[in-house]
Design a protein around this motif. Sequence first.
Motif, PDB file in Angstrom:
ATOM      1  N   GLY A  31      64.544  91.096  26.885  1.00 38.64           N
ATOM      2  CA  GLY A  31      64.833  90.559  25.368  1.00 38.64           C
ATOM      3  C   GLY A  31      63.945  91.126  24.506  1.00 38.64           C
ATOM      4  N   GLU A  32      64.184  90.954  23.315  1.00 40.21           N
ATOM      5  CA  GLU A  32      63.389  91.502  22.127  1.00 40.21           C
ATOM      6  C   GLU A  32      61.958  90.875  22.511  1.00 40.21           C
ATOM      7  OE1 GLU A  32      63.366  92.088  17.566  1.00 40.21           O
ATOM      8  OE2 GLU A  32      64.903  90.739  18.437  1.00 40.21           O
ATOM      9  N   SER A  33      60.778  91.586  22.354  1.00 37.93           N
ATOM     10  CA  SER A  33      59.515  91.200  22.500  1.00 37.93           C
ATOM     11  C   SER A  33      58.537  91.561  21.255  1.00 37.93           C
ATOM     12  CB  SER A  33      58.901  91.726  23.824  1.00 37.93           C
ATOM     13  OG  SER A  33      58.864  93.167  23.800  1.00 37.93           O
ATOM     14  N   VAL A  34      57.552  90.935  21.150  1.00 38.29           N
ATOM     15  CA  VAL A  34      56.370  91.301  20.283  1.00 38.29           C
ATOM     16  C   VAL A  34      55.310  91.750  21.096  1.00 38.29           C
ATOM     17  CG1 VAL A  34      54.786  90.703  18.413  1.00 38.29           C
ATOM     18  CG2 VAL A  34      57.354  89.871  18.373  1.00 38.29           C
ATOM     19  N   LEU A  35      54.588  92.885  20.905  1.00 35.51           N
ATOM     20  CA  LEU A  35      53.676  93.211  21.959  1.00 35.51           C
ATOM     21  C   LEU A  35      52.306  93.540  20.975  1.00 35.51           C
ATOM     22  CD1 LEU A  35      53.684  93.727  24.805  1.00 35.51           C
ATOM     23  CD2 LEU A  35      53.868  96.134  24.364  1.00 35.51           C
ATOM     24  N   LEU A  36      51.112  92.896  21.199  1.00 38.07           N
ATOM     25  CA  LEU A  36      49.965  92.967  20.352  1.00 38.07           C
ATOM     26  C   LEU A  36      48.869  93.104  21.354  1.00 38.07           C
ATOM     27  CD1 LEU A  36      50.598  89.789  18.201  1.00 38.07           C
ATOM     28  CD2 LEU A  36      51.073  92.178  17.580  1.00 38.07           C
TER      29      LEU A  36
ATOM     30  N   VAL B 243      49.481  91.559  24.636  1.00 36.64           N
ATOM     31  CA  VAL B 243      49.734  90.134  24.506  1.00 36.64           C
ATOM     32  C   VAL B 243      51.468  90.410  24.151  1.00 36.64           C
ATOM     33  CG1 VAL B 243      49.438  87.975  23.363  1.00 36.64           C
ATOM     34  CG2 VAL B 243      47.498  89.431  24.000  1.00 36.64           C
ATOM     35  N   MET B 244      51.984  89.520  25.190  1.00 41.05           N
ATOM     36  CA  MET B 244      53.533  89.633  24.668  1.00 41.05           C
ATOM     37  C   MET B 244      54.156  88.137  24.544  1.00 41.05           C
ATOM     38  SD  MET B 244      56.834  89.298  25.829  1.00 41.05           S
ATOM     39  CE  MET B 244      56.843  88.547  27.369  1.00 41.05           C
ATOM     40  N   LEU B 245      54.954  88.165  23.396  1.00 37.28           N
ATOM     41  CA  LEU B 245      55.409  86.847  23.004  1.00 37.28           C
ATOM     42  C   LEU B 245      57.018  87.379  22.433  1.00 37.28           C
ATOM     43  CD1 LEU B 245      53.879  85.244  19.853  1.00 37.28           C
ATOM     44  CD2 LEU B 245      53.333  87.577  20.594  1.00 37.28           C
ATOM     45  N   ARG B 246      57.620  86.283  22.592  1.00 36.20           N
ATOM     46  CA  ARG B 246      58.877  86.477  22.032  1.00 36.20           C
ATOM     47  C   ARG B 246      59.253  86.082  20.669  1.00 36.20           C
ATOM     48  NH1 ARG B 246      61.508  89.583  25.703  1.00 36.20           N
ATOM     49  NH2 ARG B 246      61.144  88.857  28.036  1.00 36.20           N
ATOM     50  N   PRO B 247      60.002  86.820  19.918  1.00 30.01           N
ATOM     51  CA  PRO B 247      59.920  86.587  18.226  1.00 30.01           C
ATOM     52  C   PRO B 247      60.477  85.039  17.959  1.00 30.01           C
ATOM     53  CG  PRO B 247      61.261  88.576  18.940  1.00 30.01           C
ATOM     54  CD  PRO B 247      60.806  87.987  20.283  1.00 30.01           C
ATOM     55  N   GLU B 248      61.141  84.494  19.001  1.00 32.19           N
ATOM     56  CA  GLU B 248      61.375  83.131  18.528  1.00 32.19           C
ATOM     57  C   GLU B 248      60.261  82.082  18.831  1.00 32.19           C
ATOM     58  OE1 GLU B 248      62.939  84.868  20.750  1.00 32.19           O
ATOM     59  OE2 GLU B 248      63.491  83.976  22.740  1.00 32.19           O
ATOM     60  N   GLN B 249      59.305  82.694  19.248  1.00 27.03           N
ATOM     61  CA  GLN B 249      58.161  81.774  19.429  1.00 27.03           C
ATOM     62  C   GLN B 249      57.384  81.733  18.221  1.00 27.03           C
ATOM     63  OE1 GLN B 249      56.762  83.851  23.284  1.00 27.03           O
ATOM     64  NE2 GLN B 249      55.763  81.691  23.449  1.00 27.03           N
ATOM     65  N   ILE B 250      57.487  82.789  17.223  1.00 31.29           N
ATOM     66  CA  ILE B 250      56.973  82.630  15.669  1.00 31.29           C
ATOM     67  C   ILE B 250      57.800  81.900  15.053  1.00 31.29           C
ATOM     68  CG2 ILE B 250      56.212  84.237  14.146  1.00 31.29           C
ATOM     69  CD1 ILE B 250      55.889  86.359  16.150  1.00 31.29           C
ATOM     70  N   GLU B 251      56.887  80.979  14.605  1.00 35.72           N
ATOM     71  CA  GLU B 251      57.802  79.996  13.516  1.00 35.72           C
ATOM     72  C   GLU B 251      57.238  80.439  12.292  1.00 35.72           C
ATOM     73  OE1 GLU B 251      57.954  75.063  13.160  1.00 35.72           O
ATOM     74  OE2 GLU B 251      56.710  75.866  14.331  1.00 35.72           O
ATOM     75  N   VAL B 252      58.508  80.555  11.416  1.00 37.11           N
ATOM     76  CA  VAL B 252      58.253  80.935   9.957  1.00 37.11           C
ATOM     77  C   VAL B 252      58.230  79.831   9.033  1.00 37.11           C
ATOM     78  CG1 VAL B 252      59.119  82.590   8.046  1.00 37.11           C
ATOM     79  CG2 VAL B 252      59.152  83.203  10.583  1.00 37.11           C
TER      80      VAL B 252
ATOM     81  N   THR C 289      48.756  94.692  10.820  1.00 38.16           N
ATOM     82  CA  THR C 289      49.846  94.386  11.713  1.00 38.16           C
ATOM     83  C   THR C 289      51.185  93.931  11.165  1.00 38.16           C
ATOM     84  OG1 THR C 289      47.915  93.855  13.018  1.00 38.16           O
ATOM     85  CG2 THR C 289      50.163  93.638  14.092  1.00 38.16           C
ATOM     86  N   THR C 290      52.069  94.377  11.876  1.00 30.64           N
ATOM     87  CA  THR C 290      53.643  93.746  11.526  1.00 30.64           C
ATOM     88  C   THR C 290      54.017  93.165  12.699  1.00 30.64           C
ATOM     89  OG1 THR C 290      54.803  95.712  12.031  1.00 30.64           O
ATOM     90  CG2 THR C 290      54.207  95.543   9.740  1.00 30.64           C
ATOM     91  N   VAL C 291      54.895  91.981  12.656  1.00 30.08           N
ATOM     92  CA  VAL C 291      55.564  91.302  13.670  1.00 30.08           C
ATOM     93  C   VAL C 291      56.898  91.152  13.517  1.00 30.08           C
ATOM     94  CG1 VAL C 291      53.184  90.488  14.703  1.00 30.08           C
ATOM     95  CG2 VAL C 291      54.858  89.141  13.171  1.00 30.08           C
ATOM     96  N   ARG C 292      57.551  90.850  14.522  1.00 28.90           N
ATOM     97  CA  ARG C 292      59.067  90.441  14.291  1.00 28.90           C
ATOM     98  C   ARG C 292      59.185  89.140  14.575  1.00 28.90           C
ATOM     99  NH1 ARG C 292      63.098  94.018  12.953  1.00 28.90           N
ATOM    100  NH2 ARG C 292      64.350  93.447  14.516  1.00 28.90           N
ATOM    101  N   ALA C 293      59.993  88.246  13.818  1.00 31.57           N
ATOM    102  CA  ALA C 293      60.281  86.980  13.993  1.00 31.57           C
ATOM    103  C   ALA C 293      61.986  86.819  13.659  1.00 31.57           C
ATOM    104  CB  ALA C 293      59.597  86.013  13.025  1.00 31.57           C
TER     105      ALA C 293
END
Lengths: 546, 349
Positions: free
Chosen positions: B237-242, B273-282, B318-322
């Motif tokens: 799935g889509e992932s955010v890697l930091l 560190v890996m998290l899913r974009p939907e874990q980031i609440e805007v 840093t940029t992240v996807r959400a």
Amino acid sequence: MSEAITTAPATQAPTGRAPNPGARSRRSTPRALLAAALAGPLLVLLPLALTFRRALSFGFADAADLLFRPLVGELLVNTLTITVSATLAAAVLGTAVAWFVERTDVPGRRVFALLAAAPLAMPAFVTSYAWVSLSLDLQDFCGAFIVITSAYFPLVYLPVAAALRGLDPALEETARSLGCNRWSTFARVVLPQLRPALLGSMLLVALGVLSEFGAFQLLRFRTFTTEIYAEYRTSFDGGGASLLACVLIVLCLVCLAFEFRVRGRARYERVDRGTRRAAVRHALGRWRWPVAAGFVALNAATLGVPLGMIGYWLTQPGAAAITPADVSPELLFSTTFASLRLGLAAAVVTTLLALPLAYLLVRYPGRLATLLERTTFVAQGVPGLVIALAIVSLAVRALMPLYQGTTLLIVAYAILFLPLALVSVRAALLQAQQRLEETARALGLGWFETLRRVVLPLAGPGLGAAAAMVFIAVVTELNATLLLSPIGTHTLATQVWTDTSTLAFAAAAPYAALLTALSLAASGLLFTFAGKSALAAHSAAPPDGS
Amino acid sequence: MSTLRISSLQKSFDGNPVLHGIDLSVKAGSLVALLGPSGSGKTTLLRVLCGFERADAGTIEIDGRRVAGPELHLAAERRRIGYVPQEGALFPHLTVAENIVFGLPRAQRRARHRLAELLELVGLPESYAMRAPQQLSGGQQQRVALARALAPSPGLVMLDEPFSSLDAALRVETREAVARALAAAGATAVLVTHDQAEALSLGDEVAVLWGGRLLQTAAPQALYQRPVTAALAAFIGESVLLPGHVVDARAQCVLGTLPVVDGAHHPDGPVDVMLRPEQIEVLPEAAPREGALDALVRDITFQGQDAALTLQLIDSETTVRARVPGYRTPRHGERVRLAVGGAVSVYPR
């Protein structure tokens, strides 16, 4: 869940040609193109009309007397026996060879695949020359059966092998997963899929056997064709020949009609999607080498004996044959030259004749174009001998100045091989799609530049293939050449014929060798440049293939 | 209902290894989705299981009966494995009914054994029995192919990308029908697919094949939350890697100090560190949320029901996807606040 199903459209498999939205089919066809396209089909109908007209000139009683003779009955039995038995044998042999080459791990299968197509380049009368010169006991049915089967089984082999290659391997795998073994998979899944290719090619074989003349004459097996020739020799322009010809034409046209039907119903074609896996090859296990030995035996019969006998007689002095005769180098040169000249002229004329019709078919598809195309394919159902006879008769009555000239011979060739040329020319023109042409025009090219830089580079190879196929066919043609070649003009084919007829086997050998070499070399070149598809088209000219 | 056990299975083509020692067990009655990118060997594995290809080494057992092993290769027709090929591959010369009863003994074929039952099982009306396969839509063809595979009551069914040739709407519907039919028939099933949504939604378990190796076999949720490599995470799935560090079983990165899945297992040190974009609440700029970070909306890909955002953190480059619901799509350049929910995965560097 059911409402979703009932609303889902039951998509009908598309039948026929999808109308091309960009095609100019709605616009009226240019008159000049139509006139040019008409030339071929009209030419094809001419000998038919002449033959029937000549036959109709008999009173009913006379015709009945001539037709209901024991001789005609014997001819009918002979002709049908050899046609049915050779067709069935070719079907079994061709299918078996195709299956072993395409579906098993028989050693040397690539070589065998090539060798199985090679007899196509050997004219049947050359093969009969070889067998007759091996033993005169091989005359009559037995020899005819061997020669005809080995000459015609590639006509089954090529389309069936192509159909096997085109078959979705998933079908066979699914059958295996459902518990079918090798044999029941073949019988219940593969064979039904091969039916259109198999039936169509069997009818083509039957047509070929019905029209075969040279082989039967040399093997002294009496059929309609040999008897028509005998009648022609005794009474020249007599009507007896045309009556017999009418019976033969009817037999041929029945075959042709079935062939059209089979092709029309060929609905099993797979909708081609995505990539294709190679089919799983069956391991023959301990049968590997016996099967390979069978292939060697087959090739010994179909190629080994003809080539071997030609080679043998080449090394023998003229006196070794039953009729001693020697070869003159001048005649060898002049016959070769005549064969080449006639072949090239006919290739150019026939391709040019096919061009407007093919263009009409590609760019202005419709009922009229299809009608003309089908009419052209009627030529497949008219034996060369009948076409030649009709043209002789026409020349004697109306075109005396042309009689015994090269022109009429070329016309006969054009009629005979127009279907062959049409298939390739049409395929070639399809390569140069209209949208490519339009793109070129949009990029600022004029029509001539478009022709030179887009159409010719795309269609050129196909046109060349068409001409090459006609060339091969003309060089190995016997019937029309025999009847229509100008006095004093001898070709390789007629020379083989003359010398074999008089049992001068050693004298015939150089001509047979040259003829075979020429045909094999031309076929080899064609195969190399135009690929397998050209040979497949050569073997099965589909009336409305796409 | 059969169990399937594969151990150290190997297969190569012309010296190129395609499967390197596959071990997999499938419980009776469950559906395993075999997921992998193209070229990972998943179709080869399925074909070896079916018996179309011969394994080079390793064993395959169905219900404890060995069908492939050293010096053993049971022919496909004797394995009793139902096979649903890509695009159905219905026999074009037979009707729907004849296709379905194809694998039955002659007497049962004549009697159209279980035909009505099977048609109902795959959700097709009985009136379809006499149709030619060409008259069916792609999804209907797939259902007939499944009915054909189920007709001889195999304990095990293999499906080779059965939905890949269908368009999106038909795919969901056919997928559901197939899942229902498989469950009703009680067959153990192996489904090959390259579509991760399909694998996650259909499989009781998902086995990921990667470069000819089974990378991970897990329940769909576990696989999505705890993929074993960062590359697999991006594939599932889509992932955010930091970049970050594990300190005391918690991950420190630009998004703050976050709980780690199975944190206790990870020693301290540098990680991705890996998290899913939907874990980031805007959140709106003014949202009173403790620990939230300020960010700027840099890019928006509006997709109707939701929108994918590229956000730049104010404090770093840093940029992240959400992802946000479509109706809450912010404007370009708008200032927002970010908060992270759930646990993250870490991969030691």
